[in-house]
Scaffold this motif. Sequence first.
Motif, short mmCIF file in Angstrom:
data_model
loop_
_atom_site.label_atom_id
_atom_site.label_comp_id
_atom_site.label_asym_id
_atom_site.label_seq_id
_atom_site.Cartn_x
_atom_site.Cartn_y
_atom_site.Cartn_z
N ASP A 66 0.84 -1.02 -0.12
CA ASP A 66 0.26 -0.02 0.12
C ASP A 66 0.77 1.41 0.13
N ASN A 67 2.21 1.10 -0.05
CA ASN A 67 3.00 2.35 -0.20
C ASN A 67 3.06 2.78 -1.54
N GLU A 68 3.57 4.26 -1.84
CA GLU A 68 3.51 4.91 -3.14
C GLU A 68 4.60 4.05 -3.65
N LEU A 69 4.38 4.08 -4.94
CA LEU A 69 5.50 3.23 -5.97
C LEU A 69 6.75 4.19 -6.20
N ILE A 70 7.56 4.25 -5.47
CA ILE A 70 8.91 5.18 -5.85
C ILE A 70 9.75 4.37 -5.25
N LEU A 71 11.15 4.73 -5.68
CA LEU A 71 12.45 4.01 -5.33
C LEU A 71 12.56 4.85 -3.88
N GLN A 72 12.73 3.84 -2.91
CA GLN A 72 13.03 4.33 -1.54
C GLN A 72 14.55 4.28 -1.01
N SER A 73 15.04 5.38 -1.46
CA SER A 73 16.45 5.14 -1.26
C SER A 73 16.90 5.29 0.41
N ILE A 74 17.75 4.76 0.61
CA ILE A 74 18.48 4.53 1.90
C ILE A 74 19.83 5.53 1.99
N TRP A 75 19.61 6.29 2.85
CA TRP A 75 20.60 7.41 2.90
C TRP A 75 21.55 7.16 4.06
N ASN A 76 22.70 7.73 4.11
CA ASN A 76 23.77 7.93 5.05
C ASN A 76 24.22 6.51 5.61
N SER A 77 24.24 5.63 5.15
CA SER A 77 24.81 4.28 5.33
C SER A 77 26.35 4.45 4.94
N LYS A 78 26.92 3.48 5.57
CA LYS A 78 28.56 3.34 5.36
C LYS A 78 28.73 2.04 4.84
N VAL A 79 29.13 2.47 3.35
CA VAL A 79 29.28 1.38 2.45
C VAL A 79 30.80 1.29 1.98
N PHE A 80 31.22 -0.22 2.15
CA PHE A 80 32.81 -0.51 1.75
C PHE A 80 32.71 -1.71 0.77
N VAL A 81 33.54 -1.63 -0.22
CA VAL A 81 33.97 -2.59 -1.05
C VAL A 81 35.56 -3.06 -0.73
N THR A 82 35.66 -4.35 -0.59
CA THR A 82 37.00 -4.85 -0.23
C THR A 82 37.37 -5.97 -0.94
N ASP A 83 38.66 -5.91 -1.53
CA ASP A 83 39.49 -6.82 -2.15
C ASP A 83 40.32 -7.56 -1.16
N LYS A 84 41.19 -8.17 -1.74
CA LYS A 84 42.48 -9.14 -0.84
C LYS A 84 42.97 -8.24 -0.12
N LYS A 85 43.27 -7.09 -0.46
CA LYS A 85 44.13 -6.05 0.35
C LYS A 85 43.56 -4.98 0.78
N ASP A 86 42.70 -4.16 -0.17
CA ASP A 86 42.25 -2.85 0.28
C ASP A 86 40.86 -2.74 0.17
N THR A 87 40.54 -1.47 0.96
CA THR A 87 38.89 -1.33 1.33
C THR A 87 38.43 -0.17 0.69
N LEU A 88 37.62 0.00 -0.30
CA LEU A 88 37.21 1.42 -0.88
C LEU A 88 35.93 1.65 -0.03
N VAL A 89 35.95 2.96 0.16
CA VAL A 89 34.54 3.52 0.92
C VAL A 89 33.76 4.24 -0.12
N LEU A 90 32.49 3.84 -0.19
CA LEU A 90 31.50 4.48 -1.27
C LEU A 90 30.92 5.69 -0.56
N LEU A 91 30.80 6.75 -1.60
CA LEU A 91 29.89 8.02 -1.01
C LEU A 91 28.56 7.99 -1.29
N ASN A 92 27.92 8.51 -0.65
CA ASN A 92 26.47 8.51 -0.71
C ASN A 92 25.81 9.75 -1.58
N ILE A 93 25.84 9.20 -2.93
CA ILE A 93 25.43 10.53 -4.03
C ILE A 93 24.18 9.75 -4.81
N PHE A 94 23.22 10.48 -4.77
CA PHE A 94 22.01 9.71 -5.77
C PHE A 94 22.03 10.45 -7.06
N TYR A 95 22.32 9.69 -7.90
CA TYR A 95 22.14 10.17 -9.35
C TYR A 95 21.69 9.06 -10.53
#
Lengths: 275, 762
Positions: A66-95
């Motif tokens: 019964d919600n409105e049919l829109i993309l409900q973005s989640i803001w201000n989360s901390k997001v990381f992608v990690t490989d074998k050695k390094d960790t990249l931090v992703l920025l919260n930019i909606f585009y």
Amino acid sequence: MNFKFKILPISIYVIFFISGLLASGCNMSDEIDIDVPDQVADIIVEGYLTPGNPIEIAITKNNFMDNELILQSIWNSKVFVTDKKDTLVLLNIFYSDRKRNILVNYRTDSLTGVFRGNVLYLSVVTTGNDTITGITQVVSPIRIENATIENDYLYLTQSITGDEFTGYLRIDMSAYRADSVFFVSSRNLDLSKSKSLKVKLPVSTEIQESDSLLVRTFHITKEYYDYSVSLNDASNAYFDPFLTPEEIKSNIFNGTGIFTYYTKDEKMIHFSKTE
Amino acid sequence: MEYFQIHLRNFFFKRITPLVIYLFLVHSTGSCFSQILVSGILCDSTAARVEYANVQVTAGKSYFLTSDSLGRFFQSIAAPGSVRIQVSQINFSPWDSTFMVNNDTTVVITLRSSLKNIKEIIISAGKRNDNNTILISNNDFSFKSKSLGETDLLGILQQKTGIAHSSEVSPGLNVRGMQQGNTGIFFGGTELFGINHILSIYPQFNSDAIGNVHLLKADFDPCYSGYLSSVMLIEPDHKLYSEFAGGAELGILNAKLTLNVPVVRDKISAKISLRRSYFDLIADAYNNRGKNVLPKYGFSEINTSLVWHTVKKGIFSLDFFNTADKIKFDDNDLSLFSRWKNYLVSGKWNVPLSARTNFELLAGYTRFNLNVIFTKLFDHAIQNDISQGNVSAKVTYRVTNTLKCDLGTDFKLSRLNLEASSADFGTVDSSPVTWKVPAENTALFENIQWFPARKLKFKAGSRLEIFHSDTTYMDLIPFISANYDLYGYTLNLSYSKQIQYKHLFIPTGINLPLNIWCPSQSDVPPEKASHYNISVSKTISDNFNLSVSAYYIDLKDLTEFLEGNYFTSLRFTTDLGHGYSKGLETGFTWKTRNIEIEGGVTISKSKRKFPLINNGVWFSPPFDIRHKADFNVLYRCGNKWVFTLSQFIQDGFVMTLPTSIFIHQTGDIAANSNYEIVPVYTTRYNFRMPLSHRMDLSASYSFNWSGSEAVIVFGIYNLYNYQNPYFIYFTPQVQDNSRIFLQSRKKSLLPMIPFVSFKLTF
């Protein structure tokens, strides 16, 4: 004969009348108010990593019926992608990334393809302290060796460089006529048994001389294949609820969605129809 | 001498008299039960009872009787054997027939007022009609309510307690809260798989070819086993005809032709029934107008029966059943061609070996074959083939006057062959995926009926099953029941176990030909059910009968299929669970010469529990219909008009609705729009559909047309045009300020439809 001429037109009239009623009945639908089952909140993550593009991830909430049919973005989360050695931090930019035709809200400008190791890890911590994780295999590059169309079928020969073929492909076709797209198809193929990279696919019978067909092949992971197939099955069950409903086969822990890495190649074919 | 006389008198009174009395009692009681009851019901062509007719029953000696006000007569005969019945009544042609009788037998005789006298006789041996055992004779279903002008056997059964009304798209029987595949269908004693004319508005069987139909919901017969819920026994029409006769029928759904041929008068008769649907012809005509939209669907059906009565060698019968359905659909995007066929051949030999012994031999072969081909945007081909051969032999022996036993064996050999190919999921060199499952089933069964007293009857039996596929299962299946008559109440208690060695996959949720019968295997063990049943019936007056049944069915090792996309991979993922089904069924019938009213109320509950479904929590399966009520009226107005009205109301089926949705995007796709609404299903079977109800009205008018009997049937299906929900779905709808919400909608199929059919009997 008299019997035939007198009775048959009447019976045919009756049959057509009833058939009309039956056909009209086949389209009977009406609004109805129902008490929907208990709704369950969930976090949806969709991240498609591919060489040559920045890491882009969409993190949203699911919608209640019964919600409105829109993309409900989640803001201000901390997001990381990690490989074998390094960790990249992703920025919260909606585009909207028009080139990739996706709407995202987390990104880093580090290009994929420079990771070390064969596995990437995703970690998301929301403002409500929900932790969502995902993992994907880094697959080898794919290349289209040959693509031809014969008798309304596309014959595609591909090759993999580097490591092993996962056995799963996504093949997209877009047919162009005078700069406009009139046919689009996207198929996920399970070739895990044969491991063959020769594929035969039907193309639209509406394609004419001088049309062009853009073929894009994606080397994908099994998790992405399973996710796509389960989405398709769930959508089918949506339109016919008597189907056995499919649960979404997700590789996101504590949420739903897909975090995956694929490689791709494309080729434009100028169509010449063979009778 | 006096002493001797006194001693003799004492001896006589003290020793002999009790012995004589005992012998007399035993003999009289025994003779009472050793005798066979031949009863009959006389009807006219509109099924109205014929009273005060003269009836002569000849079995060694002749008995002269008169039918009562309800057209009934009763006569006990001494032993099994040939019985001749002659009926005469001033308004009807004389009736005369001879047939074999082995058990208590009820004969339904239709008398003809015309000069042509067709011997119509329906024999139902030893079966009673209550909530547990439903008997519908040919005479009954000829005048029961019509669905779109056709007699629909499954539709008539669905009017009984404990059997849910199916939707218009899903033919089949959901009996006592169980799946359609849990009811076995035996045609002439041989199992029938995959009978399926698309849409349940098409009757699945040609009623003209059928004699009796029994549905056993409890108190099972060990001869017919292998299904968890119930067994439907279809007995083809095995009448003997003395003259060539037949009938033709033209309705809005299909046309029928039946021929009854007396090959050798009063000895060998053949019956041929043909049926063909029209919709493909209509679609052809419609599509030729340039609107290529209607799918072309049609079927044809052949039923033949040959019966040979001999005096010494018993009765031979040979039945053949064949249906062929075809659907074709072609538009710019999708081309579908599908064909499915059913073959069944069943031969039976029934011979009395002595006054006490009867022998029955049955051999049959059944096969269901399906081919589906999708082309253009999808390139899929599916072939599904299941076949089974069976041989069974049974000896019935009357041990004493109060004890009868059956002993028999049967052997079944089945083959399942599945093949799927899909060009868009394979490579250039791909070959079809195949899946073959052979299975064998051997059984020994015995059944004992004991009458220790006049009003008490025991029945007990068992079946030893040995099933072999990729593993071997061996099970002992017991049955026991007791009947007691007390002050006019008939009390029945029964317990039986049922084991099902084949499982019906219903991937689309509705009964389509695509469904697959899969034999039990090592990872899919046989399903088990234990039936506990108690019922009471009471005949309150000659016209009114009331019955109440309560049942509990304990279900174990149930199989549920977890994924729906079998056909491209033939991978079957299953889960094992358990469940139960329980309920209370109340039914009544009230019959007079002109009016028959029948009604029933069912209250039931069916639940299942599987570790991998709904987190292991109990849930209601789709066919868990908690409440159901039926009301049917038949009214005869004179000799020519018959009116029927039927009304049902029941709970909706249980279905699955999404618990939320999300907006999915595909990476790097070239489509204009990349936002797809995806439903999320976290629980199964979480929503019950709204109530379902419908009223049908029909009238039939019989008249004489050029010396033949003609009947016009007309009426209205779904009289008050209620849109029964078929399923619920959601569509995006723009509301205030251009905001988009999902709106729930219900889909319905058939509105109010008038119908007419014409039948000519010659």
